[in-house]
Design a protein around this motif. Structure first.
Motif, PDB file in Angstrom:
ATOM      1  N   VAL A 163       7.268 -21.074  56.187  1.00  0.00           N
ATOM      2  CA  VAL A 163       7.489 -22.516  56.615  1.00  0.00           C
ATOM      3  C   VAL A 163       9.146 -22.606  56.995  1.00  0.00           C
ATOM      4  O   VAL A 163       9.850 -21.871  56.454  1.00  0.00           O
ATOM      5  CB  VAL A 163       7.475 -23.475  55.302  1.00  0.00           C
ATOM      6  N   ARG A 164       9.404 -23.357  58.249  1.00  0.00           N
ATOM      7  CA  ARG A 164      10.720 -23.308  58.632  1.00  0.00           C
ATOM      8  C   ARG A 164      11.230 -24.704  58.608  1.00  0.00           C
ATOM      9  O   ARG A 164      10.643 -25.488  58.892  1.00  0.00           O
ATOM     10  CB  ARG A 164      10.576 -22.915  60.386  1.00  0.00           C
ATOM     11  N   ALA A 165      12.619 -24.735  58.011  1.00  0.00           N
ATOM     12  CA  ALA A 165      13.354 -25.927  57.808  1.00  0.00           C
ATOM     13  C   ALA A 165      13.557 -26.719  59.097  1.00  0.00           C
ATOM     14  O   ALA A 165      13.728 -25.948  60.027  1.00  0.00           O
ATOM     15  CB  ALA A 165      14.630 -25.653  57.228  1.00  0.00           C
ATOM     16  N   THR A 166      13.306 -27.949  59.305  1.00  0.00           N
ATOM     17  CA  THR A 166      13.771 -28.625  60.328  1.00  0.00           C
ATOM     18  C   THR A 166      15.180 -28.919  60.516  1.00  0.00           C
ATOM     19  O   THR A 166      15.558 -29.336  59.245  1.00  0.00           O
ATOM     20  CB  THR A 166      12.930 -29.940  60.558  1.00  0.00           C
ATOM     21  N   ASN A 167      15.764 -28.500  61.380  1.00  0.00           N
ATOM     22  CA  ASN A 167      17.194 -28.757  61.592  1.00  0.00           C
ATOM     23  C   ASN A 167      17.889 -28.885  62.984  1.00  0.00           C
ATOM     24  O   ASN A 167      17.458 -27.889  63.528  1.00  0.00           O
ATOM     25  CB  ASN A 167      17.993 -27.395  60.896  1.00  0.00           C
ATOM     26  N   ASN A 168      18.091 -29.946  63.307  1.00  0.00           N
ATOM     27  CA  ASN A 168      18.272 -29.897  64.730  1.00  0.00           C
ATOM     28  C   ASN A 168      19.595 -29.522  65.269  1.00  0.00           C
ATOM     29  O   ASN A 168      19.871 -29.171  66.353  1.00  0.00           O
ATOM     30  CB  ASN A 168      18.186 -31.410  65.354  1.00  0.00           C
ATOM     31  N   LEU A 190      20.793 -20.662  76.307  1.00  0.00           N
ATOM     32  CA  LEU A 190      20.150 -21.662  77.171  1.00  0.00           C
ATOM     33  C   LEU A 190      21.076 -21.980  78.326  1.00  0.00           C
ATOM     34  O   LEU A 190      20.404 -21.789  79.470  1.00  0.00           O
ATOM     35  CB  LEU A 190      19.979 -23.045  76.401  1.00  0.00           C
ATOM     36  N   ALA A 204      20.443 -26.586  64.909  1.00  0.00           N
ATOM     37  CA  ALA A 204      20.033 -25.274  65.377  1.00  0.00           C
ATOM     38  C   ALA A 204      20.086 -25.040  66.688  1.00  0.00           C
ATOM     39  O   ALA A 204      20.283 -24.017  67.467  1.00  0.00           O
ATOM     40  CB  ALA A 204      18.532 -24.854  64.653  1.00  0.00           C
ATOM     41  N   TRP A 205      20.017 -26.307  67.289  1.00  0.00           N
ATOM     42  CA  TRP A 205      20.211 -26.480  68.820  1.00  0.00           C
ATOM     43  C   TRP A 205      21.540 -25.603  69.281  1.00  0.00           C
ATOM     44  O   TRP A 205      21.481 -25.167  70.281  1.00  0.00           O
ATOM     45  CB  TRP A 205      20.237 -27.672  69.446  1.00  0.00           C
ATOM     46  N   LEU A 251      22.813 -23.272  68.028  1.00  0.00           N
ATOM     47  CA  LEU A 251      22.743 -21.750  68.142  1.00  0.00           C
ATOM     48  C   LEU A 251      22.031 -21.414  69.389  1.00  0.00           C
ATOM     49  O   LEU A 251      22.236 -19.980  69.799  1.00  0.00           O
ATOM     50  CB  LEU A 251      21.974 -21.218  66.874  1.00  0.00           C
ATOM     51  N   VAL A 252      21.208 -22.160  69.953  1.00  0.00           N
ATOM     52  CA  VAL A 252      20.624 -21.649  71.067  1.00  0.00           C
ATOM     53  C   VAL A 252      21.104 -22.034  72.299  1.00  0.00           C
ATOM     54  O   VAL A 252      20.958 -21.524  73.297  1.00  0.00           O
ATOM     55  CB  VAL A 252      19.040 -22.578  71.036  1.00  0.00           C
ATOM     56  N   PHE A 261      11.704 -19.794  77.753  1.00  0.00           N
ATOM     57  CA  PHE A 261      12.635 -19.066  77.734  1.00  0.00           C
ATOM     58  C   PHE A 261      11.922 -17.816  78.303  1.00  0.00           C
ATOM     59  O   PHE A 261      12.658 -17.056  79.228  1.00  0.00           O
ATOM     60  CB  PHE A 261      13.344 -18.218  76.282  1.00  0.00           C
ATOM     61  N   ARG A 307      14.493 -19.145  61.746  1.00  0.00           N
ATOM     62  CA  ARG A 307      14.619 -19.783  60.502  1.00  0.00           C
ATOM     63  C   ARG A 307      14.381 -21.256  60.786  1.00  0.00           C
ATOM     64  O   ARG A 307      14.153 -21.829  59.813  1.00  0.00           O
ATOM     65  CB  ARG A 307      16.141 -19.586  60.142  1.00  0.00           C
ATOM     66  N   ARG A 339      14.230 -14.482  53.887  1.00  0.00           N
ATOM     67  CA  ARG A 339      15.304 -15.507  53.989  1.00  0.00           C
ATOM     68  C   ARG A 339      15.876 -15.604  52.858  1.00  0.00           C
ATOM     69  O   ARG A 339      17.011 -16.590  52.742  1.00  0.00           O
ATOM     70  CB  ARG A 339      14.464 -16.989  54.648  1.00  0.00           C
ATOM     71  N   VAL A 343      24.450 -13.739  73.098  1.00  0.00           N
ATOM     72  CA  VAL A 343      23.684 -15.008  73.364  1.00  0.00           C
ATOM     73  C   VAL A 343      22.434 -15.187  72.605  1.00  0.00           C
ATOM     74  O   VAL A 343      22.230 -16.269  72.003  1.00  0.00           O
ATOM     75  CB  VAL A 343      23.860 -15.857  74.658  1.00  0.00           C
ATOM     76  N   PRO A 375      24.167 -21.198  73.733  1.00  0.00           N
ATOM     77  CA  PRO A 375      24.801 -20.332  74.592  1.00  0.00           C
ATOM     78  C   PRO A 375      23.700 -19.576  75.455  1.00  0.00           C
ATOM     79  O   PRO A 375      24.011 -19.413  76.827  1.00  0.00           O
ATOM     80  CB  PRO A 375      25.365 -19.245  73.778  1.00  0.00           C
ATOM     81  N   PRO A 407      22.398 -15.510  67.926  1.00  0.00           N
ATOM     82  CA  PRO A 407      22.200 -16.859  67.448  1.00  0.00           C
ATOM     83  C   PRO A 407      21.051 -17.632  67.803  1.00  0.00           C
ATOM     84  O   PRO A 407      20.446 -18.242  67.065  1.00  0.00           O
ATOM     85  CB  PRO A 407      23.539 -17.632  67.888  1.00  0.00           C
ATOM     86  N   ALA A 408      20.605 -17.456  69.101  1.00  0.00           N
ATOM     87  CA  ALA A 408      19.235 -18.089  69.276  1.00  0.00           C
ATOM     88  C   ALA A 408      18.051 -17.716  68.570  1.00  0.00           C
ATOM     89  O   ALA A 408      17.229 -18.378  68.122  1.00  0.00           O
ATOM     90  CB  ALA A 408      19.207 -18.071  70.987  1.00  0.00           C
ATOM     91  N   ARG A 450      12.735 -24.842  62.431  1.00  0.00           N
ATOM     92  CA  ARG A 450      12.345 -25.923  63.575  1.00  0.00           C
ATOM     93  C   ARG A 450      12.966 -26.908  64.044  1.00  0.00           C
ATOM     94  O   ARG A 450      13.683 -27.597  63.086  1.00  0.00           O
ATOM     95  CB  ARG A 450      10.870 -26.250  62.669  1.00  0.00           C
ATOM     96  N   PHE A 451      13.090 -26.949  65.235  1.00  0.00           N
ATOM     97  CA  PHE A 451      14.013 -28.233  65.975  1.00  0.00           C
ATOM     98  C   PHE A 451      13.218 -28.851  66.995  1.00  0.00           C
ATOM     99  O   PHE A 451      12.450 -28.183  67.550  1.00  0.00           O
ATOM    100  CB  PHE A 451      15.502 -27.624  66.074  1.00  0.00           C
TER     101      PHE A 451
END
Lengths: 285, 273
Positions: free
Chosen positions: A2-7, A17, A9-10, A12-13, B108, B95, B164, B85, A15, B88-89, B97-98
């Motif tokens: 189960v992955r935590a929902t956390n916006n 992107l 985290a964007w 982190l993505v 990607f 970890r 985790r 880069v 760079p 972190p991605a 879901r967003f």
């Protein structure tokens, strides 16, 4: 898992992107832009709608190039996949010998595309090459002017270059099967075939899909090998889509046509990969 | 039991396969040590008058050996950029879901589906606008198009295999995210980073089409120079071209040696656990 929902985290993505947009996104947008325009000297751009696409789809030259690319792709996959799986099944378990094999198998993978062409040119040269002169000695002439020979050569080059990728992927997959599975199968008196069919193949499903995906993407855009060895010939026998595209874009400076070709190319690739990805991401049973 | 399982897999098949793979490589090495006279006069299975002449040419002419340097510089820049880069991605994908996370993971990879041939012209235009043509950075950036997605995919697999609970323990201990990355996560997945570096290296090193289009004089990589030297057609420079080719393969072999134990796992983009 189960992955935590956390916006957040964007962030982190972001760079990654940005780099991808800069390196692939911007040029791709330019390609799409060109695909709908015509350029005249002095930077005059005209909107031409779908003219390029209509012209391409009606052109037998394009359809043949597309057909050749697809056929090449299928042939290469049909040879490399079974061969790769077969070799992976016969690989020794974790040992020094396996490590030695792996190092040697990686050498073709690390050979630049252009150099692969050169290596094979040296090998098949009728006067100075090992294969070419050996065939000449028994009275056969290695003749790239024969379309069948030209195709066989390019396919052999690709098999030489990339089969190891499939071997290594499958080997990794097989190594991840716990010994208990085999033990249980033995107690049940399972045959070699049923071990493969019911234990090994399901475990390999995921890696195989990755292998197909990577090999599909690369073989569909095969360029350097025909370019170096056959230059698209004899005639147009090995003029694959990518060869055609580079010729249109760089030799004839026909950017609109080339870009439209690029867009069609990308869409085909996207459609196939998306369906594979869907299959791959289904939870394994 | 393990013994039996091993024995049933021992086979001559991989040996034959590896042998066949090595035939073209053997021939290349063989040619690289021959004099042009020997190549022209007869076909010999080993150099009868072994010479280092071909290698001497490469190592004494700056336009040759600098070409390797240029390739090495942009490849290393690319590896550094990609991993910086992608780490972190990959952590985020592994970890959390967003918004859009599932689809973005695919997109990607989609950038790896754009054939370099399609991108040649726009790349040259975009990079000319940015005044980046003929810099190492331009090639390194262009190669990010296919190395970053691969790096994210491989690292995601490796990070997902780190429990985790470790994240949570670090958080409880008051680690900030950057500190957690450097002190805990990176040491944990060090082999994964090695494999990722290997793959970025591999894909960037073997790509010469874009690299050629984006460079003019100062940063030309090795491939185009080989093309110029012999027109890539047999004839007078076969020995030299062979030596140059051997030298393009060598750096990769060194890389493999260091990460050989993790390669297979990295090849499956970290999906095998």
């Amino acid at each position: 898992m189960v992955r935590a929902t956390n916006n957040r985290a964007w962030l982190l993505v972001l760079p990654a992107l940005v780099l991808i947009i800069a390196s692939a996104g911007l040029p791709l947008m330019a390609v799409i832009n060109y695909a709908f325009q015509d350029v005249f000297p002095g930077d005059n751009y005209f909107w031409v709608g779908t003219t390029w696409f209509q012209e391409l789809l009606n052109s037998s030259q394009f359809r043949w190039a597309l057909a050749r690319s697809l056929l090449f792709c299928l042939l290469v996959l049909a040879i490399e996949l079974p061969l790769g799986i077969f070799i992976a099944l016969r690989m020794p378990g974790k040992s020094r010998l396996a490590g030695f094999y792996i190092i040697l198998m990686c050498i073709p993978l690390l050979t630049p595309w252009m150099v692969v062409g050169l290596v094979w040119k040296l090998l098949i040269n009728v006067e100075t090459g090992l294969l070419g002169s050996a065939l000449a000695a028994i009275g056969l002439v290695y003749n790239l002017e024969n379309p069948v020979v030209a195709w066989a050569t390019i396919i052999a080059m690709d098999v030489w270059h990339w089969t190891s990728l499939i071997v290594l992927l499958c080997y990794a997959g097989l190594m991840s099967i716990p010994d208990d599975y085999y033990r249980a199968a033995r107690i049940d008196g399972a045959s070699k075939w049923s071990i493969f069919r019911y234990i090994q193949l399901p475990k390999l499903r995921r890696v195989l899909l990755i292998a197909i995906l990577l090999r599909f993407m690369d073989s569909f855009m095969v360029y350097a090998e025909p370019f170096v060895v056959t230059r698209g010939g004899p005639g147009t026998a090995t003029t694959f889509l990518s060869v055609e595209l580079v010729q249109t874009a760089l030799k004839q400076f026909d950017l609109g046509r080339a870009s439209a070709m690029g867009v069609i190319y990308f869409l085909i690739m996207l459609a196939v990969s998306w369906s594979l990805f869907k299959v791959m991401m289904k939870p394994a049973d | 039991m393990r013994q039996m399982h091993k024995k049933s897999r021992q086979s001559i098949v991989p040996a034959i396969y590896v042998f066949l793979l090595m035939v073209p490589i053997y021939w290349l090495i063989n040619m690289s040590f021959k004099t042009q006279y020997e190549i022209g006069s007869q076909v010999t299975l080993w150099p009868h008058n072994p010479t280092l002449f071909n290698y001497a040419i490469i190592f004494s002419d700056p336009s040759w050996y600098l070409a390797y340097m240029h390739a090495a510089i942009y490849v290393l820049m690319n590896v550094a950029m990609s991993i910086t880069v992608a780490l972190p991605a990959a952590y985020a994908f592994s970890r959390y879901r967003f918004m859009g996370s599932r689809h973005m993971f695919f997109w990607f990879l989609a950038s790896r589906m754009t054939p370099p041939a399609v991108m040649l012209v726009p790349f040259v235009q975009v990079f000319s606008e940015l005044q980046l043509i003929d810099t190492h950075f331009a090639v390194a950036l262009a190669h990010c198009m296919f190395t970053v997605p691969i790096a994210v995919w491989i690292l995601e697999g490796f990070i997902s295999s780190v429990p985790r609970e470790i994240d949570e323990m670090a958080r409880v201990d008051g680690y900030s995210l950057p500190r957690f990355f450097f002190r805990i996560l990176i040491p944990q997945i060090a082999p994964g980073i090695g494999v990722t570096a290997f793959f970025c290296f591999m894909f960037s090193w073997i790509e010469l089409l874009l690299a050629n289009a984006l460079t003019t004089i100062n940063t030309k990589p090795i491939g185009p120079i080989m093309g110029r030297a012999g027109g890539l057609v047999g004839g007078v420079h076969e020995g030299l071209l062979s030596a140059a080719s051997v030298l393009t393969i060598l750096p990769g072999v060194l890389m493999i040696f260091f990460v050989r134990n993790h390669i297979a796992r990295g090849l499956s983009l970290g999906q095998v656990k």
